[in-house]
Write an enzyme that holds these catalytic residues in place. Structure first.
Site, PDB file in Angstrom:
ATOM      1  N   SER A 113      47.663  38.796  28.704  1.00 35.02           N
ATOM      2  CA  SER A 113      47.246  37.672  29.548  1.00 35.02           C
ATOM      3  C   SER A 113      48.403  36.708  29.775  1.00 35.02           C
ATOM      4  O   SER A 113      48.620  36.215  30.890  1.00 35.02           O
ATOM      5  CB  SER A 113      46.073  36.933  28.907  1.00 35.02           C
ATOM      6  OG  SER A 113      44.916  37.741  28.856  1.00 35.02           O
ATOM      7  N   LEU A 153      42.584  27.769  39.134  1.00 35.09           N
ATOM      8  CA  LEU A 153      41.600  28.052  40.183  1.00 35.09           C
ATOM      9  C   LEU A 153      40.181  27.754  39.702  1.00 35.09           C
ATOM     10  O   LEU A 153      39.447  26.995  40.319  1.00 35.09           O
ATOM     11  CB  LEU A 153      41.714  29.506  40.642  1.00 35.09           C
ATOM     12  CG  LEU A 153      40.763  29.930  41.767  1.00 35.09           C
ATOM     13  CD1 LEU A 153      41.058  29.143  43.044  1.00 35.09           C
ATOM     14  CD2 LEU A 153      40.875  31.432  42.044  1.00 35.09           C
ATOM     15  N   GLY A 260      44.830  36.553  46.924  1.00 33.71           N
ATOM     16  CA  GLY A 260      45.946  37.488  46.954  1.00 33.71           C
ATOM     17  C   GLY A 260      46.648  37.568  45.607  1.00 33.71           C
ATOM     18  O   GLY A 260      47.102  38.639  45.185  1.00 33.71           O
ATOM     19  N   ARG A 291      39.369  60.659   7.038  1.00 33.64           N
ATOM     20  CA  ARG A 291      38.176  60.247   6.300  1.00 33.64           C
ATOM     21  C   ARG A 291      37.303  61.460   5.991  1.00 33.64           C
ATOM     22  O   ARG A 291      36.922  62.217   6.894  1.00 33.64           O
ATOM     23  CB  ARG A 291      37.388  59.239   7.134  1.00 33.64           C
ATOM     24  CG  ARG A 291      36.036  58.828   6.576  1.00 33.64           C
ATOM     25  CD  ARG A 291      36.166  58.026   5.295  1.00 33.64           C
ATOM     26  NE  ARG A 291      34.880  57.456   4.911  1.00 33.64           N
ATOM     27  CZ  ARG A 291      34.663  56.835   3.755  1.00 33.64           C
ATOM     28  NH1 ARG A 291      35.652  56.702   2.868  1.00 33.64           N
ATOM     29  NH2 ARG A 291      33.466  56.341   3.480  1.00 33.64           N
ATOM     30  N   GLU A 386      39.159  36.970  36.055  1.00 33.11           N
ATOM     31  CA  GLU A 386      39.689  37.599  37.274  1.00 33.11           C
ATOM     32  C   GLU A 386      38.590  38.334  38.050  1.00 33.11           C
ATOM     33  O   GLU A 386      38.814  39.381  38.646  1.00 33.11           O
ATOM     34  CB  GLU A 386      40.835  38.580  36.954  1.00 33.11           C
ATOM     35  CG  GLU A 386      41.858  38.093  35.964  1.00 33.11           C
ATOM     36  CD  GLU A 386      42.692  36.931  36.465  1.00 33.11           C
ATOM     37  OE1 GLU A 386      42.465  36.477  37.596  1.00 33.11           O
ATOM     38  OE2 GLU A 386      43.556  36.465  35.717  1.00 33.11           O
ATOM     39  N   THR A 388      34.133  38.676  37.522  1.00 37.77           N
ATOM     40  CA  THR A 388      33.247  39.270  36.523  1.00 37.77           C
ATOM     41  C   THR A 388      32.902  40.714  36.895  1.00 37.77           C
ATOM     42  O   THR A 388      33.102  41.158  38.030  1.00 37.77           O
ATOM     43  CB  THR A 388      31.934  38.473  36.399  1.00 37.77           C
ATOM     44  OG1 THR A 388      31.181  38.632  37.626  1.00 37.77           O
ATOM     45  CG2 THR A 388      32.196  36.993  36.158  1.00 37.77           C
TER      46      THR A 388
END
Length: 407
Positions: A113, A153, A260, A291, A386, A388
């Site tokens: 991010s 935003l 954009g 395991r 960005e 949902t």
């Protein structure tokens, strides 16, 4: 992985484990990559193994953003790789950008991010919409990690409907007056600049570069997160902030301008989350082989093999989608709907892979000795930001039917 070396004093000690990750490539997708692509991926993977994975569980546990990583990202070219070399970028193609995001998010979504916001949401709008003076002033420093940026935003009352924003600018003659607030902003508490979207008196959306230190501009940090704990998140608050007129992005306005930017960020996410999925899959595969229960490795049981086979299948499909989308991006042919499909599909499958991998690890899967719970919590943010999961569904629905279902 051992967590016994973690400290709780704001710093993370290095864990005693070997990160020997190699990405799965069941369909020999590496054959579709250039030597440059593979070299870039290898260099970022080595960086992640050295600078992120040994420490990230500690950072996440402590909700600590290691600010020193910003300069290190700049040094390896993780910021603005598609920006022209003239302005400090890498001048690379979009497949290279995707591979960089994939490798960084294999380490952690919060780390990706940080890089994604800097490149796609701060450097890109300045590069694509900014003046020559703005490009020269900001881009080289952003590319080198000498300056950190954020993107404003989303607002308290306007998330999926950014066009309803209330943040506004008023022309005061020799400057603009900026008022309003943004929230859920990655990098905000540490950012030197913010690319902010606001409406002018005619209701037209404009991009504004706001610098830290401008009177009336504050960035309170968001606390209590259970997700993206190795990155910093905050608000942007503007109270009669005087913004010089030369700080307005001159070459594009309207809602299409920030959207954009989001297309570029969503593309990076589509690649990035597959890195997280690969990390979970590889951890589950190795654990299943080691395991033992009922006298044999749990990898020998049909239900475990089913989980692993389904994980690999979904990762492979996403790799092919990403590769094709990268080609379309390079050719300037990728549509917003195509990017939405990849973002929505890949985040959802990454979450599924993380959950299935956690089950294979049994009780150990909830601990910081393995990466699944951290990836799962991170991906719960990625599936929301960005655009949902449901909004991307409606974007595709609109593309298919020609009927917008947003209102």
């Amino acid at each position: 992985m051992s967590t016994d070396t973690l400290t709780r004093n704001g710093q993370a000690a290095k864990r005693n484990f070997v990160d020997d990750f190699e990405s799965p490539d069941f369909y020999q997708i590496d054959d579709l990559l250039t030597d440059e692509h593979k070299l870039i991926r290898s260099s970022i993977r080595d960086f992640v193994k050295k600078e992120i994975t040994p420490y990230v569980e500690g950072w996440a546990e402590q909700n600590h953003f290691p600010y020193e990583i910003v300069k290190k990202f700049g040094d390896i070219g993780a910021f603005g790789p598609t920006v022209s070399e003239e302005y400090g970028g890498g001048g690379l193609d979009y497949t290279s950008y995707g591979l960089i995001m994939q490798e960084i998010e294999r380490g952690d979504s919060g780390m990706r991010s940080t890089a994604s916001v800097q490149g796609s949401l701060v450097m890109y709008p300045i590069y694509a919409y900014g003046s020559e003076e703005q490009k020269k002033k900001y881009l080289p420093k952003l590319a080198l990690g000498k300056m950190l940026g954020c993107f404003g935003l989303t607002e308290p009352n306007h998330g999926s409907n950014p066009g309803g924003m209330e943040t506004n600018i008023k022309d005061m003659g020799d400057h603009y007056l900026l008022n309003g607030a943004k929230m859920w902003i990655s990098n905000a508490p540490k950012a030197d600049i913010a690319v902010v979207w606001a409406k002018n008196e005619q209701g037209r959306i404009k991009g504004v570069i706001v610098e830290r230190g401008m009177e009336g501009f504050t960035t309170p940090e968001t606390h209590g997160k259970w997700s993206l704990r190795a990155s910093c998140t905050g608000e942007l608050v503007f109270s009669d902030v005087k913004v010089p007129k030369e700080n307005i992005l001159p070459n594009k306005d309207g809602l299409g301008a920030p959207l954009g930017c989001l297309d570029k960020a969503r593309y990076g996410i589509a690649w990035g989350v597959i890195g997280a999925a690969m990390d979970c899959y590889e951890s589950a595969r190795k654990y299943a082989l080691e395991r033992e229960q009922f006298g044999k490795p749990i990898a020998s049981f049909q239900l475990v093999q089913k989980k692993l086979a389904e994980m690999l299948t979904e990762i492979t499909k996403a790799q092919l989608v990403n590769w094709r989308l990268g080609k379309l991006m390079d050719e300037g042919k990728a549509t917003s709907a195509q990017i939405s499909l990849a973002k929505r599909n890949n985040v959802a499958l990454a979450l599924d892979v993380a959950r299935e991998a956690r089950q294979i690890h049994g009780g150990m899967g909830i601990t910081g000795e393995y990466p699944m719970m951290r990836h799962m919590m991170n991906l719960e943010s990625v599936v929301t930001y960005e655009g949902t999961h449901d909004i991307h569904l409606l974007i595709l629905g609109n593309e298919i039917t020609g009927i917008p279902a947003f209102s």
